[in-house]
Design a protein around this motif. Structure first.
Motif, PDB file in Angstrom:
ATOM      1  N   ILE A 193     -83.090  41.819  63.955  1.00 28.63           N
ATOM      2  CA  ILE A 193     -83.033  41.990  62.503  1.00 28.63           C
ATOM      3  C   ILE A 193     -82.490  40.731  61.839  1.00 28.63           C
ATOM      4  N   ALA A 221     -84.466  38.403  59.238  1.00 26.08           N
ATOM      5  CA  ALA A 221     -83.881  38.249  57.905  1.00 26.08           C
ATOM      6  C   ALA A 221     -83.805  36.775  57.512  1.00 26.08           C
ATOM      7  N   ALA A 256     -85.006  42.123  56.661  1.00 22.95           N
ATOM      8  CA  ALA A 256     -85.886  41.811  57.797  1.00 22.95           C
ATOM      9  C   ALA A 256     -87.307  42.292  57.560  1.00 22.95           C
TER      10      ALA A 256
END
Length: 246
Positions: free
Chosen positions: A118, A122, A166
């Motif tokens: 994630i 991101a 994300a």
């Protein structure tokens, strides 16, 4: 078993009874099988069957009883998948709700596997608005800390914002399930404060890497963050165990 799960299971078994029947079935027949299993009266089963008629899953054949429709067949396939997933979720929930060091560490290891990816995504996909929201989240954490308060919900909010940044639905729902069915945000925040660590320092490093657009640094910062939580949990329980022996 939750009420929702029980209702889905009952619907599935009603439809399966009709699928396997050689002739139309009515409530008077089903009360001897499913009625006993679920403690339902003939009238209640009759109402359930009427609901299935309205949904188009069954159809009444004169006074003989009901048969399954093509939509009913599709519904059975859907319910099989739904029940399988919900039963998996129930087992995971039971695991995550267990208290103690071992269960908490298992949650953190699962979070590490999900949240490292994630953080990487991101860093690749964050917009200016995303960065601003993350900065505001950290500011809210610092404000509570200045009042000697532990930012439990703000910690969760920061990680939720990262997962949304994300922009991967599969990862988001997977990590959300872990968060929603465990108490580890509250427990780890308390533990880290007890042993002298600060969540916000780690969060700022993650944000700096994301703002810099570096997936590698963001992933590394997240792994360091959760590894530190793991070490703090181990240290906390070691201290607790020593105190109990004294």
């Amino acid at each position: 078993m939750t009420l929702e799960l029980q209702n889905l299971q009952l619907e599935y078994e009603l439809l399966k009874e009709l699928l396997n029947a050689e002739s139309p079935l009515g409530a008077s027949t089903l009360v001897h099988t499913l009625g006993k299993k679920y403690d339902l009266s003939q009238a209640t089963i009759g109402r359930k069957l009427m609901e299935l008629d309205v949904e188009g899953f069954t159809v009444l054949e004169g006074r003989k009883g009901r048969i399954l429709t093509e939509e009913g067949n599709k519904r059975i396939a859907f319910l099989e998948r739904e029940l399988q997933q919900k039963n998996v979720n129930v087992r995971l929930l039971q695991l995550l709700n267990n208290s103690g060091e071992s269960a908490l560490l298992d949650v953190l290891v699962a979070r590490r596997a999900l949240e490292r990816e994630i953080a990487s995504l991101a860093a690749q996909r964050a917009t200016k608005e995303d960065i601003l929201l993350l900065e505001e989240s950290i500011a809210a954490q610092l404000k509570l800390l200045s009042k000697n308060m532990i930012p439990y919900e703000e910690d969760r909010e920061f990680h939720t914002l990262l997962a949304l940044t994300a922009r991967n639905q599969v990862l988001f729902h997977a990590v959300q399930l872990v968060w929603q069915t465990s108490r580890d945000f509250m427990e780890t925040a308390y533990i880290r404060r007890s042993v002298g660590s600060e969540l916000v320092v780690d969060h700022q490093r993650i944000l700096d890497a994301i703002a810099a657009g570096s997936p590698e640094q963001a992933e590394a910062a997240m792994v360091t963050h959760i590894n530190q939580m793991i070490e703090d949990v181990k240290r906390y329980f070691a201290i607790k165990n020593r105190e109990q022996r004294i």
